[in-house]
Design an enzyme around this catalytic site. Sequence first.
Site, PDB file in Angstrom:
ATOM      1  N   VAL A  75       8.421 -49.875  -3.857  1.00 14.04           N
ATOM      2  CA  VAL A  75       9.853 -49.566  -3.791  1.00 14.04           C
ATOM      3  C   VAL A  75      10.633 -50.063  -5.006  1.00 14.04           C
ATOM      4  O   VAL A  75      11.813 -49.762  -5.134  1.00 14.04           O
ATOM      5  CB  VAL A  75      10.571 -50.076  -2.510  1.00 14.04           C
ATOM      6  N   SER A  77       4.987 -52.897  -3.434  1.00 10.84           N
ATOM      7  CA  SER A  77       3.783 -52.490  -2.704  1.00 10.84           C
ATOM      8  C   SER A  77       2.579 -52.189  -3.585  1.00 10.84           C
ATOM      9  O   SER A  77       1.475 -52.040  -3.067  1.00 10.84           O
ATOM     10  CB  SER A  77       4.078 -51.273  -1.829  1.00 10.84           C
ATOM     11  N   TYR A 112       3.459 -62.835   1.843  1.00  8.85           N
ATOM     12  CA  TYR A 112       3.599 -61.390   1.578  1.00  8.85           C
ATOM     13  C   TYR A 112       4.839 -61.089   0.727  1.00  8.85           C
ATOM     14  O   TYR A 112       4.774 -60.329  -0.247  1.00  8.85           O
ATOM     15  CB  TYR A 112       3.651 -60.650   2.924  1.00  8.85           C
ATOM     16  N   TYR A 120       2.147 -43.427   1.358  1.00 13.75           N
ATOM     17  CA  TYR A 120       2.628 -43.347   2.751  1.00 13.75           C
ATOM     18  C   TYR A 120       2.639 -41.900   3.221  1.00 13.75           C
ATOM     19  O   TYR A 120       1.701 -41.160   2.959  1.00 13.75           O
ATOM     20  CB  TYR A 120       4.015 -44.013   2.893  1.00 13.75           C
ATOM     21  N   LYS A 124      -0.267 -54.475  -3.160  1.00 17.29           N
ATOM     22  CA  LYS A 124      -1.174 -54.344  -2.006  1.00 17.29           C
ATOM     23  C   LYS A 124      -2.584 -53.931  -2.442  1.00 17.29           C
ATOM     24  O   LYS A 124      -3.557 -54.222  -1.753  1.00 17.29           O
ATOM     25  CB  LYS A 124      -0.603 -53.311  -1.015  1.00 17.29           C
TER      26      LYS A 124
END
Length: 304
Positions: free
Chosen positions: A258, A65, A192, A240, A68
């Site tokens: 992760v 992530s 993705y 998050y 991103k």
Amino acid sequence: MAPDMQSLLDRISAAMQRRTDRGAVASYIPELGQVDPDQFAIAVATADGKLFHAGDALTRFSAQSITKVFTLAIALGRAGDQLWNRVGREPSGTAFNSIVQLEHERGRPRNPFVNAGAIVTTDELLAGREPKEALAEILGFIRAAAGDDDIHINKAVASSETRHGHRNFALANFLASFGNLKNTPEKTLGTYFHQCATEMTTVQLAKAGRFLIGADKGPSLVSQGRVRRLNALMLTCGHYDGSGEFAYRVGLPAKSGVGGGILAIVPGKASVAVWSPGLDHNGNSKLGTEAMERLAREMDWSVF
Ligand SMILES: NC(=O)CC[C@H](N)C(=O)O
């Protein structure tokens, strides 16, 4: 006076290497479940061009992530503020792969860092092109940011996630049902998953984050105004439902993945990368967070 950076990193690394409570390695992507949890690395790239590292800082890991941040920078460059019609800018308070909120908010993801929001960002970046072209643009951006071409996508990790990414397929189909996907779920998700499977060393990641230091430090890939906004989103949404806790403990904008990596920015001063594969209950690196907390405290680094 600030402590000597190299000896500080050595001390943090030695303390983390000794730890036995390392969190749990992500196993929902089987390929990531095989990573040895007994690893730790930290790297700092400073605004004045110095680089320090300690631990397993030259071992490659799955950025997941953290990518991103890079795709958001590219998508904003392509689509500008129109992207915000499709995705929000608020902290989610839910898990990175939550589906509930997406239904509640009628297919407009809370922010670009939860999975649903990142899938929309990747979909925007695809812009009708073949995944290969979009992925070349993403890799090209990351390599330029790091000043290092030896950064690649691990295809085994991408196909492992494709085979087991049922939740992300659910999210993408949900987005499509609300008309918030321009490409097919398969095409967007294929891109993705490959983007997430980008591998970097901790040193490469710290260097790749330099464009976010601001004040014209590092390769200028995006405008200063956008650098500030990317940092704002990292601070409020980068961890998050653990974002508030990270801001409280560390006090720096940061993005986790992760794979156990965290990229943190000290505006005007440095880009920091940490990596330890074991995760806490929010899916953020357990020892990575602790190491960042200690580094920020000892360096007196905070945006507050
Ligand atoms: N938090 C993460 O790093 C999640 C990324 C992972 N590829 C997923 O979509 O589930």
